[in-house]
Scaffold this motif. Structure first.
Motif, PDB file in Angstrom:
ATOM      1  N   UNK A   7       2.233  11.906  -0.504  1.00  0.00           N
ATOM      2  CA  UNK A   7       2.680  10.985  -1.203  1.00  0.00           C
ATOM      3  C   UNK A   7       4.097  10.248  -0.589  1.00  0.00           C
ATOM      4  N   UNK A   8       4.701  11.040   0.237  1.00  0.00           N
ATOM      5  CA  UNK A   8       5.729  10.412   1.045  1.00  0.00           C
ATOM      6  C   UNK A   8       5.075   9.200   2.114  1.00  0.00           C
ATOM      7  N   UNK A   9       3.689   9.739   2.832  1.00  0.00           N
ATOM      8  CA  UNK A   9       3.042   8.482   3.699  1.00  0.00           C
ATOM      9  C   UNK A   9       2.758   7.283   2.775  1.00  0.00           C
ATOM     10  N   UNK A  38      -3.501   9.479  -4.126  1.00  0.00           N
ATOM     11  CA  UNK A  38      -2.048   9.609  -3.190  1.00  0.00           C
ATOM     12  C   UNK A  38      -1.253   8.213  -3.581  1.00  0.00           C
ATOM     13  N   UNK A  39      -2.120   7.364  -3.443  1.00  0.00           N
ATOM     14  CA  UNK A  39      -1.177   5.897  -3.523  1.00  0.00           C
ATOM     15  C   UNK A  39      -0.815   5.714  -5.072  1.00  0.00           C
ATOM     16  N   UNK A  40      -1.600   6.045  -6.115  1.00  0.00           N
ATOM     17  CA  UNK A  40      -1.120   5.897  -7.424  1.00  0.00           C
ATOM     18  C   UNK A  40       0.078   7.069  -7.942  1.00  0.00           C
ATOM     19  N   UNK A  41      -0.125   7.925  -7.107  1.00  0.00           N
ATOM     20  CA  UNK A  41       1.230   9.132  -7.476  1.00  0.00           C
ATOM     21  C   UNK A  41       2.424   8.383  -7.090  1.00  0.00           C
ATOM     22  N   UNK A  42       2.569   7.003  -6.343  1.00  0.00           N
ATOM     23  CA  UNK A  42       3.798   6.544  -6.237  1.00  0.00           C
ATOM     24  C   UNK A  42       4.121   5.530  -7.443  1.00  0.00           C
ATOM     25  N   UNK A  43       5.364   5.805  -7.885  1.00  0.00           N
ATOM     26  CA  UNK A  43       5.739   4.898  -8.922  1.00  0.00           C
ATOM     27  C   UNK A  43       5.708   3.297  -8.416  1.00  0.00           C
ATOM     28  N   UNK A  44       5.246   2.475  -9.365  1.00  0.00           N
ATOM     29  CA  UNK A  44       5.202   0.963  -8.851  1.00  0.00           C
ATOM     30  C   UNK A  44       4.069   0.779  -7.631  1.00  0.00           C
ATOM     31  N   UNK A  45       2.856   1.385  -7.710  1.00  0.00           N
ATOM     32  CA  UNK A  45       2.026   1.399  -6.759  1.00  0.00           C
ATOM     33  C   UNK A  45       1.089   0.189  -6.972  1.00  0.00           C
ATOM     34  N   UNK A  46       1.064  -0.224  -8.652  1.00  0.00           N
ATOM     35  CA  UNK A  46       0.434  -1.116  -9.263  1.00  0.00           C
ATOM     36  C   UNK A  46       0.635  -2.477  -8.446  1.00  0.00           C
ATOM     37  N   UNK A  47       1.847  -2.686  -7.950  1.00  0.00           N
ATOM     38  CA  UNK A  47       2.290  -3.950  -7.506  1.00  0.00           C
ATOM     39  C   UNK A  47       1.560  -4.106  -6.235  1.00  0.00           C
ATOM     40  N   UNK A  48       1.064  -3.278  -5.397  1.00  0.00           N
ATOM     41  CA  UNK A  48       0.295  -3.315  -4.090  1.00  0.00           C
ATOM     42  C   UNK A  48      -1.261  -3.013  -4.435  1.00  0.00           C
ATOM     43  N   UNK A  49      -1.478  -1.853  -5.109  1.00  0.00           N
ATOM     44  CA  UNK A  49      -2.878  -1.222  -4.896  1.00  0.00           C
ATOM     45  C   UNK A  49      -4.025  -2.158  -5.973  1.00  0.00           C
ATOM     46  N   UNK A  50      -4.906  -2.841  -5.433  1.00  0.00           N
ATOM     47  CA  UNK A  50      -5.953  -3.239  -5.986  1.00  0.00           C
ATOM     48  C   UNK A  50      -6.912  -2.558  -6.697  1.00  0.00           C
ATOM     49  N   UNK A  51      -7.374  -1.422  -5.960  1.00  0.00           N
ATOM     50  CA  UNK A  51      -8.382  -0.487  -6.736  1.00  0.00           C
ATOM     51  C   UNK A  51      -8.830   0.260  -5.358  1.00  0.00           C
ATOM     52  N   UNK A  52      -9.961   0.871  -5.901  1.00  0.00           N
ATOM     53  CA  UNK A  52     -10.735   1.763  -4.976  1.00  0.00           C
ATOM     54  C   UNK A  52     -12.159   1.949  -5.272  1.00  0.00           C
ATOM     55  N   UNK A  53     -13.040   2.237  -4.395  1.00  0.00           N
ATOM     56  CA  UNK A  53     -14.407   2.478  -4.552  1.00  0.00           C
ATOM     57  C   UNK A  53     -14.713   3.724  -3.817  1.00  0.00           C
ATOM     58  N   UNK A  54     -15.369   4.637  -4.720  1.00  0.00           N
ATOM     59  CA  UNK A  54     -15.759   5.982  -4.258  1.00  0.00           C
ATOM     60  C   UNK A  54     -17.374   5.862  -4.094  1.00  0.00           C
ATOM     61  N   UNK A  55     -17.781   5.701  -3.061  1.00  0.00           N
ATOM     62  CA  UNK A  55     -19.199   5.522  -2.517  1.00  0.00           C
ATOM     63  C   UNK A  55     -19.643   6.599  -1.837  1.00  0.00           C
ATOM     64  N   UNK A  56     -19.863   7.892  -2.633  1.00  0.00           N
ATOM     65  CA  UNK A  56     -19.977   9.041  -2.091  1.00  0.00           C
ATOM     66  C   UNK A  56     -21.555   9.244  -1.516  1.00  0.00           C
ATOM     67  N   UNK A  57     -22.480   8.568  -2.244  1.00  0.00           N
ATOM     68  CA  UNK A  57     -23.789   8.568  -2.186  1.00  0.00           C
ATOM     69  C   UNK A  57     -23.954   7.304  -1.076  1.00  0.00           C
ATOM     70  N   UNK A  58     -25.039   7.674  -0.012  1.00  0.00           N
ATOM     71  CA  UNK A  58     -25.227   6.563   0.919  1.00  0.00           C
ATOM     72  C   UNK A  58     -25.541   5.385   0.528  1.00  0.00           C
ATOM     73  N   UNK A  59     -26.569   5.279  -0.435  1.00  0.00           N
ATOM     74  CA  UNK A  59     -26.964   4.053  -0.865  1.00  0.00           C
ATOM     75  C   UNK A  59     -25.747   3.285  -1.391  1.00  0.00           C
ATOM     76  N   UNK A  60     -24.770   3.558  -2.099  1.00  0.00           N
ATOM     77  CA  UNK A  60     -23.791   3.098  -2.508  1.00  0.00           C
ATOM     78  C   UNK A  60     -22.761   2.533  -1.592  1.00  0.00           C
ATOM     79  N   UNK A  61     -22.741   2.736  -0.462  1.00  0.00           N
ATOM     80  CA  UNK A  61     -22.111   2.258   0.604  1.00  0.00           C
ATOM     81  C   UNK A  61     -22.691   0.836   0.896  1.00  0.00           C
ATOM     82  N   UNK A  62     -23.862   0.634   0.885  1.00  0.00           N
ATOM     83  CA  UNK A  62     -24.830  -0.486   0.965  1.00  0.00           C
ATOM     84  C   UNK A  62     -24.531  -1.355  -0.242  1.00  0.00           C
TER      85      UNK A  62
END
Length: 164
Positions: A7-9, A38-62
């Motif tokens: 969270x510090x980083x 870790x990013x969302x744990x920081x108060x105010x993260x919504x001002x900077x963080x757009x979102x994320x994609x968890x592409x665990x399966x290889x085909x989803x990376x494509x």
């Protein structure tokens, strides 16, 4: 390394990106959402963080991140160029200034001929992509935490660098 250390980083990264007027997007494989967490744990993260994609399966990376299917077929998902493409893809697809990516093998078994602890993290900006390849020790949880720390620190280096 504890969740508090992450969270510090994360806080430092979000502050540095915010000072530059940058937004952040994350593409995750082996970390399974832990970077975004870790990013969302920081108060105010919504001002900077757009979102994320968890592409665990290889085909989803494509399909979700635009990683070249031929690259994935030839080298598998545990590859520095896959990390590079994931960071670039999430940056473009989520409309962010800074794209972060993690891929690798958390264990306990190897994958595609790579032992547990093989990790590639990447950070993409408008000027290019930086990749860091690591061999992390420890169990599955320790490898995943180490990957989160590594990508956050690489992103912090980029965001804290000279103004664009």
């Amino acid at each position: 390394m504890t969740d508090d250390d992450l969270v510090v980083v994360a806080r430092e990264l979000l502050a540095a990106a915010g000072r530059r007027g940058w937004t952040v997007a994350v593409a995750e494989s082996l970390t399974g959402g832990a970077v975004c967490s870790a990013l969302v744990d920081v108060p105010g993260a919504s001002a900077v963080l757009r979102g994320g994609v968890v592409a665990y399966a290889t085909d989803l990376k494509a399909t979700l991140l635009g990683v070249d299917r031929e690259l994935l077929a030839q080298r598998g998902a545990v590859d520095p160029d896959v990390a590079r493409a994931m960071a670039h893809g999430v940056r473009e697809r989520l409309g962010a200034d800074l794209g972060l990516a993690t891929t690798g093998v958390a264990g306990p078994e190897g994958q595609d001929g790579f032992p547990p602890g093989t990790v590639h993290v990447a950070v993409a900006t408008a000027t290019g992509v930086r990749v860091r390849s690591l061999r992390l020790g420890g169990d599955r949880a320790q490898v995943r935490v180490g990957a989160v720390d590594a990508v956050l620190r690489l992103a912090l280096e980029e965001a804290a660098g000279p103004a664009a």
